[in-house]
Design an enzyme around this catalytic site. Structure first.
Site, short mmCIF file in Angstrom:
data_model
loop_
_atom_site.label_atom_id
_atom_site.label_comp_id
_atom_site.label_asym_id
_atom_site.label_seq_id
_atom_site.Cartn_x
_atom_site.Cartn_y
_atom_site.Cartn_z
N ASP A 1 32.37 45.91 55.18
CA ASP A 1 33.39 46.64 55.93
C ASP A 1 32.83 47.08 57.28
O ASP A 1 33.50 46.97 58.31
CB ASP A 1 33.86 47.85 55.11
N GLU B 1 35.21 41.17 52.37
CA GLU B 1 34.21 42.02 53.02
C GLU B 1 32.83 41.80 52.40
O GLU B 1 31.80 41.83 53.11
CB GLU B 1 34.62 43.48 52.92
#
Length: 229
Positions: free
Chosen positions: A50, A122
């Site tokens: 992320d 991610e």
């Protein structure tokens, strides 16, 4: 069950030969797949990915739009890293079919669940970063997001729309706008508007019309929340 052949094919699709193939396997391991057994699921990689993804996207936006204000960059940023976008990329990569899931999670449709696809996407970014460095992760992101950057340039949503979409995904309810003040003569007023979301401090924006002030407030809130990610 995802086997080594599947991992090799995905690595080829990602354009990277992994020195540590276990990282890619970890990126595809849903927590349900372990069921109390030793091993690592994708949660830690998702956390790192992320941040890596955010850095790459923010840097590219800064390069592409050198004169854009922070509010506009935040609006574009949120559109490019939101859950739906990550799930779209994961779908192109075929991650849903490669996820390591428990039998129950698979039967419940876990391979198509947006949250699982987002997390896996991610986690893959983090696996590339840890195995090959930032340049490898950046090359992957810029390649996979290229069409999304162009789509964003052609049809960027206004700040109010982007805030409403972000609030929906984040479970913050519907943005509420209120006029905080009005100054200046009738022919050249200056409106001050606050926007509120459940659980967040209000953000303030100013403009020569109510709509302009609302847009400024929405941009301010998006910018603040992007900075806190």
């Amino acid at each position: 069950m995802t086997d080594q052949t599947d991992l090799d094919r995905l690595a080829e699709r990602l354009g990277h030969r992994f020195a540590d193939p276990d990282l890619l396997a970890e990126a595809l391991t849903h927590p349900s797949a372990l069921e109390g057994r030793p091993g690592r699921d994708y949660d830690r990689l998702e956390f790192l990915g992320d941040r890596v993804l955010g850095l790459v996207i923010a840097t590219e936006l800064n390069r592409r739009f050198p004169n854009a204000p922070a509010g506009e960059l935040s609006t574009r940023f949120n559109a490019l890293v939101r859950s739906e976008t990550l799930a779209e990329v994961a779908g192109r990569l075929g991650l849903g079919d490669l996820l390591r899931l428990s039998k129950g999670e698979r039967q419940a449709g876990g391979g198509a669940r947006r949250a699982n696809l987002e997390n896996a996407c991610e986690a893959v970014v983090a696996a590339l970063y840890l195995d090959g460095g930032l340049a490898v992760a950046e090359r992957f992101v810029l390649a996979e997001w290229q069409a999304l950057f162009e789509r964003d340039r052609a049809a960027a949503k206004d700040a109010k729309t982007s805030l409403q979409e972000w609030a929906h995904v984040a479970g913050r309810g519907v943005p509420r706008y209120r006029i905080e003040g009005r100054e200046g003569p009738d022919h050249q007023p200056l409106f001050r508007v606050a926007v509120e979301l459940t659980g967040l401090e209000p953000a303030i924006g100013e403009g020569r019309s109510k709509r302009e002030a609302e847009q400024a407030a929405a941009s301010a809130l998006l910018a603040r929340e992007a900075g806190s990610r």
